[in-house]
Design a protein around this motif. Structure first.
Motif, PDB file in Angstrom:
ATOM      1  N   ARG A  65      48.547  63.384 -44.569  1.00 59.72           N
ATOM      2  CA  ARG A  65      47.939  62.091 -44.006  1.00 59.72           C
ATOM      3  C   ARG A  65      46.782  61.324 -44.936  1.00 59.72           C
ATOM      4  O   ARG A  65      46.661  60.398 -45.131  1.00 59.72           O
ATOM      5  CB  ARG A  65      47.380  62.261 -42.590  1.00 59.72           C
ATOM      6  CG  ARG A  65      48.389  62.323 -41.535  1.00 59.72           C
ATOM      7  CD  ARG A  65      47.834  62.311 -40.213  1.00 59.72           C
ATOM      8  NE  ARG A  65      49.214  62.328 -39.271  1.00 59.72           N
ATOM      9  CZ  ARG A  65      49.098  62.919 -38.099  1.00 59.72           C
ATOM     10  NH1 ARG A  65      47.839  63.664 -37.573  1.00 59.72           N
ATOM     11  NH2 ARG A  65      50.171  63.180 -37.155  1.00 59.72           N
ATOM     12  N   ARG A  66      46.146  62.419 -45.620  1.00 60.87           N
ATOM     13  CA  ARG A  66      45.181  62.010 -46.568  1.00 60.87           C
ATOM     14  C   ARG A  66      45.659  61.518 -47.809  1.00 60.87           C
ATOM     15  O   ARG A  66      45.272  60.445 -48.182  1.00 60.87           O
ATOM     16  CB  ARG A  66      44.410  63.201 -46.936  1.00 60.87           C
ATOM     17  CG  ARG A  66      43.029  63.632 -45.927  1.00 60.87           C
ATOM     18  CD  ARG A  66      42.109  64.684 -46.712  1.00 60.87           C
ATOM     19  NE  ARG A  66      42.878  65.843 -47.173  1.00 60.87           N
ATOM     20  CZ  ARG A  66      43.302  66.788 -46.543  1.00 60.87           C
ATOM     21  NH1 ARG A  66      42.863  67.098 -45.306  1.00 60.87           N
ATOM     22  NH2 ARG A  66      43.681  67.927 -47.231  1.00 60.87           N
ATOM     23  N   ARG A  74      47.152  57.932 -46.662  1.00 62.85           N
ATOM     24  CA  ARG A  74      46.015  57.012 -46.595  1.00 62.85           C
ATOM     25  C   ARG A  74      45.312  56.465 -48.040  1.00 62.85           C
ATOM     26  O   ARG A  74      45.326  55.358 -48.299  1.00 62.85           O
ATOM     27  CB  ARG A  74      44.796  57.467 -45.972  1.00 62.85           C
ATOM     28  CG  ARG A  74      44.914  57.427 -44.459  1.00 62.85           C
ATOM     29  CD  ARG A  74      43.446  57.664 -43.731  1.00 62.85           C
ATOM     30  NE  ARG A  74      42.966  58.992 -43.889  1.00 62.85           N
ATOM     31  CZ  ARG A  74      43.278  60.229 -43.543  1.00 62.85           C
ATOM     32  NH1 ARG A  74      44.055  60.088 -42.423  1.00 62.85           N
ATOM     33  NH2 ARG A  74      42.631  60.908 -43.777  1.00 62.85           N
ATOM     34  N   ARG A 133      45.856  52.634 -49.321  1.00 64.18           N
ATOM     35  CA  ARG A 133      44.585  51.791 -49.596  1.00 64.18           C
ATOM     36  C   ARG A 133      44.819  51.393 -51.219  1.00 64.18           C
ATOM     37  O   ARG A 133      44.639  50.136 -51.282  1.00 64.18           O
ATOM     38  CB  ARG A 133      43.487  52.669 -49.628  1.00 64.18           C
ATOM     39  CG  ARG A 133      42.321  52.444 -48.371  1.00 64.18           C
ATOM     40  CD  ARG A 133      41.230  53.219 -48.718  1.00 64.18           C
ATOM     41  NE  ARG A 133      41.550  54.572 -49.020  1.00 64.18           N
ATOM     42  CZ  ARG A 133      41.274  55.725 -48.431  1.00 64.18           C
ATOM     43  NH1 ARG A 133      40.532  55.578 -47.373  1.00 64.18           N
ATOM     44  NH2 ARG A 133      41.490  56.961 -48.876  1.00 64.18           N
TER      45      ARG A 133
END
Length: 96
Positions: free
Chosen positions: A61-62, A65, A69
């Motif tokens: 998930r990190r 993201r 971005r």
């Protein structure tokens, strides 16, 4: 850039002192930004994302993201390039 220099060579002022030259420079800055962001995404975030697929869900998930971005910023840079291209298409290189 070559066409811009050739089309404005007869001007008394340097290319970057007219609106056309300033807009062209801004467009080239955004193109460079988009290329650098795309390269960074490809070389840094994509391998992180691929390695996190087999790891834990939090790491995935990190990585997702960060990838998303940077992808959004790259897309905004490309929208700016398209908008500047449209403006350049209606701007005369001869205008001051």
């Amino acid at each position: 850039m070559y066409n811009a220099m050739r089309n404005t060579a007869h001007l008394g002022a340097p290319l970057f002192s007219v609106l056309y030259g300033q807009m062209l420079t801004l467009k080239l800055v955004f193109v460079t930004l988009a290329v650098l962001l795309g390269g960074h995404n490809r070389m840094i975030y994509l391998p992180r994302l691929e390695s996190a697929v087999t790891g834990d869900i939090a790491a995935f998930r990190r990585a997702q993201r960060g990838f998303n971005r940077l992808l959004a910023v790259e897309a905004l840079a490309m929208v700016a390039v398209l908008m500047l291209a449209a403006v350049l298409g209606h701007t005369s290189p001869l205008s001051s």
